[in-house]
Scaffold this motif. Structure first.
Motif, PDB file in Angstrom:
ATOM      1  N   MET A 161      39.204  63.083  -1.011  1.00  0.00           N
ATOM      2  CA  MET A 161      39.178  62.227   0.345  1.00  0.00           C
ATOM      3  C   MET A 161      37.680  62.471   0.561  1.00  0.00           C
ATOM      4  O   MET A 161      36.902  63.255   0.376  1.00  0.00           O
ATOM      5  CB  MET A 161      40.055  62.979   1.401  1.00  0.00           C
ATOM      6  CG  MET A 161      39.877  62.672   2.878  1.00  0.00           C
ATOM      7  SD  MET A 161      38.450  63.268   3.861  1.00  0.00           S
ATOM      8  CE  MET A 161      38.595  64.812   4.087  1.00  0.00           C
TER       9      MET A 161
ATOM     10  N   ALA B   8      51.126  54.653   2.773  1.00  0.00           N
ATOM     11  CA  ALA B   8      50.142  55.230   2.090  1.00  0.00           C
ATOM     12  C   ALA B   8      50.532  55.300   0.410  1.00  0.00           C
ATOM     13  O   ALA B   8      49.797  54.955  -0.331  1.00  0.00           O
ATOM     14  CB  ALA B   8      49.943  56.552   2.404  1.00  0.00           C
TER      15      ALA B   8
ATOM     16  N   VAL C 262      42.405  56.240   7.031  1.00  0.00           N
ATOM     17  CA  VAL C 262      43.143  56.973   8.358  1.00  0.00           C
ATOM     18  C   VAL C 262      42.363  57.218   9.258  1.00  0.00           C
ATOM     19  O   VAL C 262      41.268  58.069   8.986  1.00  0.00           O
ATOM     20  CB  VAL C 262      43.906  58.153   7.630  1.00  0.00           C
ATOM     21  CG1 VAL C 262      44.781  58.787   8.923  1.00  0.00           C
ATOM     22  CG2 VAL C 262      44.877  57.972   6.608  1.00  0.00           C
TER      23      VAL C 262
ATOM     24  N   VAL D 275      45.510  60.334   0.353  1.00  0.00           N
ATOM     25  CA  VAL D 275      44.246  59.660   1.537  1.00  0.00           C
ATOM     26  C   VAL D 275      42.816  59.460   0.609  1.00  0.00           C
ATOM     27  O   VAL D 275      42.262  60.534  -0.011  1.00  0.00           O
ATOM     28  CB  VAL D 275      44.033  60.704   2.507  1.00  0.00           C
ATOM     29  CG1 VAL D 275      43.172  60.246   3.557  1.00  0.00           C
ATOM     30  CG2 VAL D 275      45.582  60.952   3.255  1.00  0.00           C
TER      31      VAL D 275
END
Length: 525
Positions: free
Chosen positions: A1, A201, A213, A236
């Motif tokens: 991420m 997702a 996000v 993510v």
């Protein structure tokens, strides 16, 4: 991420991308992300030819944010895959005019397909949508003549008919959460509902795409329980932190109300009880089909106010209400508060709620209608100048055991309730009971094959679906059968031999009998 700035988004989204959104109105809508996509297009002009997939209506409704109309007015969208659209007038006009390719498909099918969208499960095969406007034997969900590609096909497996839905692959998921931890896990603590962001997702990840996000804040890993994670960090790619409250609203009405997100319970209905009106009379009569223990689906439209009535009548503890977005129980908001529940008993992901519905979780559905024809078919999505889409109407109406359709009989009529009966002060201008519906969202013949129990409730009369068609079983007190009812139906309904008069008590200011009626109807357990 990776934590990025909003200005970095322009380097991730490309011309021609398929974008998946998971939101309802302003709730869960990553408005600041949309804002920067629009601004990047205004500056560079290269973020167009996009396909947008969204299972629910999205709009800020306030005029100070960014939504579908912001994209459509700039001609950024090539194709839309939707279930319902209400709050985006420019988008609706573009769909009508054929300026954008568009499909209306059942909400549950669109929602649940995301988590199955991989090489192992290439397409969605289901009976949902058979014999409706979505069926390719009608128009396959296509909204206008400029929409050419077939995304729904008819299959036969072991002698039974099915529909196969082939949706575009998601390149970019644009999602929203309340918090992201330092590892990238997403939490939904302050959101009004959970939505289908997890599934979107998954679909983007399976396609080698990107997941972005928008959150309020980054928190330290371990700040919340592992079971609170809504989207795991492994799905993510990027997180952006919003610092503008109006671009991260919990609902249209508020930036954040902890009672709506279920952090505490309130005492009593948070809205005034409805005044005596045509709508209230319809709801009072419709509610009399409830049994104790029923699990009840509340559809968009007039049935929004069923929760309000149940609380007023002190009967809300006798049934369990469900909004297909994923909220169970509690007090359901009306009008613009629709889908925003107080005192919810449970919140499920959107796609999990459709699992519940598809597997017989509902007992009865309260749905609206725009047109009803001589066969009992119902149109809810396209009529007159309106183009709403089907939402979850098709999914629910082909799954539930009992259906109560509710609405006024004639468009534009003015009625009042006085002296315990209905008075028509001014007759309307358009019949809603027509020879043939203009769009087929509920197929009465197929419903009979499914063994469903179906009623149509208006302020003037109550009808029941039977094998021969639509049967008139009750009329309102004070009305003339020929002048006030049959003259405003474009076909001749079957008239019950024992035609009854609706109770005059539901036309008075205070009623107070619903709780006993539901109890007398028996238990559904």
């Amino acid at each position: 991420m990776e934590i990025i700035s909003f200005k970095d988004i322009k380097d991730i989204i490309k011309r021609g991308d398929v974008i998946g959104l998971a939101a309802l109105s302003a709730s869960n809508l990553p408005v600041n992300v949309l804002k920067h996509i629009v601004e990047a297009h205004d500056e560079y002009g290269n973020l167009d030819n996009l396909t947008l997939m969204v299972a629910n209506d999205i709009s800020d409704y306030r005029g100070d944010g960014y939504d579908l109309d912001s994209f459509i007015s700039r001609k950024m969208i090539k194709q839309l895959v939707l279930s319902i659209i209400i709050g985006s007038p420019k988008t609706i006009e573009a769909m009508k005019d054929g300026d954008v390719e568009a499909y209306f498909v059942p909400q549950g099918i669109l929602t649940t397909h995301y988590r199955e969208e991989s090489n192992k499960f290439p397409n969605k095969i289901t009976k949902i949508g058979l014999h409706t406007n979505v069926d390719p034997r009608y128009n396959g969900g296509k909204v206008n003549k400029n929409t050419k590609t077939d995304i729904v096909s008819l299959l036969e497996i072991d002698g039974e008919e099915y529909l196969q839905y082939k949706f575009p692959k998601v390149d970019v998921a644009l999602l929203r959460g309340t918090y992201a931890d330092t590892k990238g896990n997403i939490y939904m603590n302050h959101e009004a509902h959970l939505g289908e962001g997890y599934g979107v997702a998954l679909a983007a990840h399976a396609n080698g795409g990107k997941v972005i996000v928008q959150v309020k804040q980054i928190v330290q890993e371990g700040s919340f329980k592992p079971t609170d994670v809504f989207i795991p960090s492994e799905l993510v790619d990027y997180v952006v932190v919003n610092d503008n409250p109006k671009l991260h609203r919990q609902s249209m009405q508020s930036y954040y109300d902890p009672a709506i997100s279920g952090e505490y319970r309130v005492n009593g209905m948070q809205e005034e009880f409805n005044a005596l009106s045509t709508k209230k009379v319809i709801l009072r009569r419709s509610a009399q089909f409830l049994n104790k223990g029923h699990v009840v689906s509340i559809g968009f439209g007039i049935s929004n106010d069923l929760s309000n009535l149940l609380v007023e009548e002190k009967a809300d503890n006798l049934v369990q209400l469900n909004i297909d977005i994923g909220n169970f129980g509690g007090m359901i908001g009306s009008g613009k508060n629709y889908g925003m529940n107080y005192n919810v008993d449970a919140k499920l992901r959107h796609e999990m709620t459709w699992d519940f519905i598809y597997n017989g979780g509902l007992d009865v559905a309260y749905l609206s209608f725009a047109e009803i024809d001589q066969y009992g078919n119902v149109n809810v999505s396209k009529y007159g100048d309106r183009m709403n889409g089907c939402g979850g109407f098709i999914d629910i109406s082909q799954t539930v055991k009992k259906i109560v359709f509710s609405g006024t009989m004639v468009v534009g009529s003015k009625t009042i309730c006085a002296d315990e009966h209905l008075i028509i002060e001014q007759e309307g201008h358009t019949k809603k009971f027509v020879e043939d519906v203009h769009n087929l969202d509920f197929n009465a013949k197929y419903s009979r094959e499914l063994g469903q129990e179906v009623y149509y409730v208006t302020e003037r009369a109550v009808f029941k679906l039977v094998d021969e068609g639509v049967k008139l079983i009750e009329i309102a007190p004070g009305l003339d059968l020929e002048k006030d009812i049959l003259a405003h139906i474009a076909f001749k309904p079957i008239i019950a031999d024992n035609l009854k008069v609706m109770s005059n008590k539901i036309y008075q200011q205070d009623w107070g009998e619903l709780k006993q009626i539901i109890q007398d109807n028996g238990s559904n357990y």
